[in-house]
Design an enzyme around this catalytic site. Structure first.
Site, mmCIF file in Angstrom:
data_model
loop_
_atom_site.group_PDB
_atom_site.id
_atom_site.type_symbol
_atom_site.label_atom_id
_atom_site.label_comp_id
_atom_site.label_asym_id
_atom_site.label_seq_id
_atom_site.Cartn_x
_atom_site.Cartn_y
_atom_site.Cartn_z
ATOM 1 N N ASN A 154 6.878 1.336 -2.772
ATOM 2 C CA ASN A 154 8.244 0.861 -3.008
ATOM 3 C C ASN A 154 9.270 1.979 -3.109
ATOM 4 O O ASN A 154 10.439 1.793 -2.781
ATOM 5 C CB ASN A 154 8.300 -0.038 -4.249
ATOM 6 C CG ASN A 154 7.797 0.648 -5.497
ATOM 7 O OD1 ASN A 154 6.971 1.558 -5.450
ATOM 8 N ND2 ASN A 154 8.285 0.202 -6.644
ATOM 9 N N LYS A 177 -2.627 10.669 -2.524
ATOM 10 C CA LYS A 177 -2.807 9.582 -1.560
ATOM 11 C C LYS A 177 -1.670 8.585 -1.746
ATOM 12 O O LYS A 177 -1.720 7.704 -2.593
ATOM 13 C CB LYS A 177 -4.150 8.857 -1.722
ATOM 14 C CG LYS A 177 -4.441 7.944 -0.505
ATOM 15 C CD LYS A 177 -5.369 6.792 -0.814
ATOM 16 C CE LYS A 177 -4.627 5.622 -1.420
ATOM 17 N NZ LYS A 177 -3.675 4.968 -0.463
ATOM 18 N N GLU A 180 -0.411 3.784 2.605
ATOM 19 C CA GLU A 180 -0.526 3.834 4.070
ATOM 20 C C GLU A 180 0.584 3.056 4.763
ATOM 21 O O GLU A 180 0.742 3.178 5.986
ATOM 22 C CB GLU A 180 -1.892 3.298 4.507
ATOM 23 C CG GLU A 180 -3.057 4.233 4.246
ATOM 24 C CD GLU A 180 -3.438 4.321 2.763
ATOM 25 O OE1 GLU A 180 -4.025 5.335 2.354
ATOM 26 O OE2 GLU A 180 -3.134 3.358 2.002
ATOM 27 N N SER A 231 -0.260 -1.674 -8.988
ATOM 28 C CA SER A 231 -0.439 -2.961 -9.650
ATOM 29 C C SER A 231 -1.452 -2.872 -10.791
ATOM 30 O O SER A 231 -2.303 -1.975 -10.841
ATOM 31 C CB SER A 231 -0.915 -4.008 -8.640
ATOM 32 O OG SER A 231 -2.250 -3.746 -8.247
ATOM 33 N N GLU A 252 0.801 4.117 -14.475
ATOM 34 C CA GLU A 252 2.102 3.420 -14.468
ATOM 35 C C GLU A 252 1.892 2.147 -13.659
ATOM 36 O O GLU A 252 1.925 2.157 -12.434
ATOM 37 C CB GLU A 252 3.173 4.323 -13.864
ATOM 38 C CG GLU A 252 4.593 3.874 -14.177
ATOM 39 C CD GLU A 252 5.157 2.933 -13.131
ATOM 40 O OE1 GLU A 252 5.076 1.689 -13.350
ATOM 41 O OE2 GLU A 252 5.660 3.411 -12.112
ATOM 42 N N LEU A 253 1.680 1.050 -14.392
ATOM 43 C CA LEU A 253 1.283 -0.205 -13.762
ATOM 44 C C LEU A 253 2.469 -1.165 -13.687
ATOM 45 O O LEU A 253 3.601 -0.789 -13.915
ATOM 46 C CB LEU A 253 0.109 -0.805 -14.535
ATOM 47 C CG LEU A 253 -1.075 0.150 -14.743
ATOM 48 C CD1 LEU A 253 -2.196 -0.531 -15.509
ATOM 49 C CD2 LEU A 253 -1.583 0.710 -13.421
ATOM 50 N N CYS A 286 9.239 -1.654 -10.097
ATOM 51 C CA CYS A 286 8.381 -1.977 -11.244
ATOM 52 C C CYS A 286 9.186 -2.302 -12.492
ATOM 53 O O CYS A 286 8.735 -3.051 -13.354
ATOM 54 C CB CYS A 286 7.408 -0.835 -11.517
ATOM 55 S SG CYS A 286 8.204 0.758 -11.798
ATOM 56 N N GLU A 383 4.104 -11.087 -11.889
ATOM 57 C CA GLU A 383 5.240 -10.296 -11.419
ATOM 58 C C GLU A 383 5.635 -10.691 -9.993
ATOM 59 O O GLU A 383 4.822 -10.570 -9.072
ATOM 60 C CB GLU A 383 4.880 -8.813 -11.466
ATOM 61 C CG GLU A 383 6.009 -7.889 -11.091
ATOM 62 C CD GLU A 383 5.590 -6.421 -11.168
ATOM 63 O OE1 GLU A 383 6.494 -5.569 -11.263
ATOM 64 O OE2 GLU A 383 4.380 -6.131 -11.109
#
Length: 478
Positions: A154, A177, A180, A231, A252-253, A286, A383
């Site tokens: 995002n 990482k 993608e 997530s 950080e979810l 988020c 969410e």
């Protein structure tokens, strides 16, 4: 590069760029049109092994590098981000969809984070504890080791920087990482670090099958820290993998940010701020305000004003200067939002604005506002991560706080009231890592960014971001 193409997509391992030769690849698509932008190479088992070995070499060298030298690299990378802001913004808009103005702001924000952590690199102080004559206790902080960092699509510029910046400032090496789905932005960021003089073994950039990459990196004894933005379900899965080697974690979810609007607020100012913030990045944020709990006396006026403003938002390709909200970033989001809207309406919610996909190519969904949404509606509990605002009235502050804390998440919350005592009560009572009162900004380079409960733990940004990459030792010498 023009805003219509992406740079070559490659892996960056041990100081060299590796293309798709001999590797599987996957397509990268433009979310505004669905067109193919390029093919992304996916790391092989050999690539991941090379990345781990490089990260170990890089850590041993980088932790011995004077902090002033580490700071110089971060400051140079920040200067290059600023210098290349228009190019970077064009890449982010093309592969993620957000308007160019938002993407450029993201680049500048990333540069600010690097500049802050460059300063923190030379302020990594310990303590001396006086004992009896000839005896001293020293408290020192040392880099924890190679970091495996995973980040979401995002914010394709700032998310990679949030992983790299504190780790490099602390003296850690990093295997990054990114998503993608938005790889070219991270590649452009890594080129800034390369051009700033970061040694090739210190930071690696890999893409691949997510489960394969995560299992490989987290099973290795080389990796000493996991840093993840994404997530809740994926975060829990990675925590289980990381538990086997008892590594440090920053998670950080997701969130489901409540907004408490009281009847003494400046209504028009509040509405202007909230509508713009809700539909920023098509709601794919988020910390996006999502559950709007509005005091009964102003609920009808708030709902009407919110819907009217949402209906005026110009939706289109982010490359168009007139666009205020771009597409969602992938084909999954419109389908998910559509299902939530249908579910809520079937349970009695009122559609106030939007409600469906935009006709034509791309993954667009209209800015959507639902009123009187039942608490057991799907969107009130999961969410949405899209352009969907949920409105409900409340009567008392006790009811508002209960609703704010109803879900197991605790990333961000927003409150609007001119009553100073009420502000203090809300700040103490709401379970969230970040609370904005009478404004919508929750992210500053010098302030911790992170959540509570199932929204994760640990912080990025601020001194806390650096501390999360340090191991503390007590040395007692006589």
């Amino acid at each position: 590069m023009t805003i219509g193409s992406l740079p070559d997509m490659q892996l960056y391992i041990a100081g060299e760029w590796r293309d798709a030769t001999g590797r599987d690849s996957q397509p990268v698509l433009n979310p505004a049109t669905g067109d193919l932008l390029g093919e992304l190479p996916l790391a092989t088992a050999e690539d991941l092994g090379d990345a781990l070995e490089a990260a170990q070499r890089g850590f041993l060298a980088w932790r011995a590098t004077p902090p002033e030298a580490r700071a110089a690299v971060l400051n140079k990378a920040a200067a290059l981000l600023r210098e290349r802001a228009d190019t970077l913004a064009g890449i982010a808009t093309l592969e993620q969809g957000k308007p160019l103005a938002e993407a450029r702001g993201e680049v500048i924000g990333a540069a600010m984070i690097l500049e802050f952590h460059a300063g923190e690199a030379v302020r990594n102080y310990g303590r001396v504890l006086p004992r009896s004559p000839g005896l001293r206790s020293l408290v020192v902080r040392q880099p924890v080791g190679p970091v495996a960092a995973f980040c979401a699509w995002n914010f394709p510029i700032i998310n990679p920087v949030r992983k790299l910046s504190p780790a490099l400032a602390a003296g850690c090496s990093v295997i990054l990482k990114p998503s993608e789905e938005t790889p070219a932005s991270a590649i452009a960021v890594m080129r800034c670090f390369q051009d700033a003089g970061l040694p090739g073994d210190v930071a690696q950039l890999v893409f691949g099958v997510p489960d394969t990459v995560s299992r490989t990196l987290l099973a290795s004894p080389i990796t000493r820290k996991l840093s993840f933005t994404g997530s809740v379900p994926v975060g829990k899965h990675l925590m289980r993998l990381a538990a086997d080697t008892v590594m440090r974690m920053t998670m950080e979810l997701g969130g489901h940010a409540p907004v408490l609007v009281f009847d003494d607020c400046d209504l028009d100012t509040t509405l202007d701020a909230l509508v713009a913030h809700k539909f920023r990045n098509a709601g794919q944020v988020c910390v996006s305000p999502t559950r709007f709990h509005v005091q009964e006396g102003i609920y009808e006026r708030f709902a009407a004003g919110f819907a009217a403003r949402a209906g005026r938002i110009a939706v289109g390709d982010g490359r168009d200067a007139a666009t205020e909200m771009g597409p969602t970033a992938n084909a999954r989001r419109p389908a998910a939002i559509e299902a939530m809207v249908e579910n809520a309406r079937g349970m009695g919610a009122t559609l106030l604005a939007g409600g469906g996909r935009r006709q034509g190519p791309g993954w667009f969904f209209q800015p959507t506002v639902l009123g009187d949404v039942p608490l057991d509606a799907m969107a009130m509990n999961d969410e949405p991560f899209g352009p969907l605002a949920l409105l409900r009235p409340f009567a008392t502050i006790e009811e508002a706080i209960e609703q704010a804390n109803r879900l197991p998440y605790g990333l961000a919350a927003y409150c609007f009231t001119e009553n100073g005592r009420r502000q203090n009560i809300l700040g103490d009572a709401i379970e969230a890592g970040m609370i904005a009162i009478n404004n919508v900004r929750t992210s500053w380079p010098d302030a911790p960014f992170g959540g509570l409960n199932e929204s994760g733990f640990g912080s990025e940004d601020g001194p806390e971001g650096l501390e999360a990459h340090m191991a503390t030792k007590a040395i007692h010498a006589s």
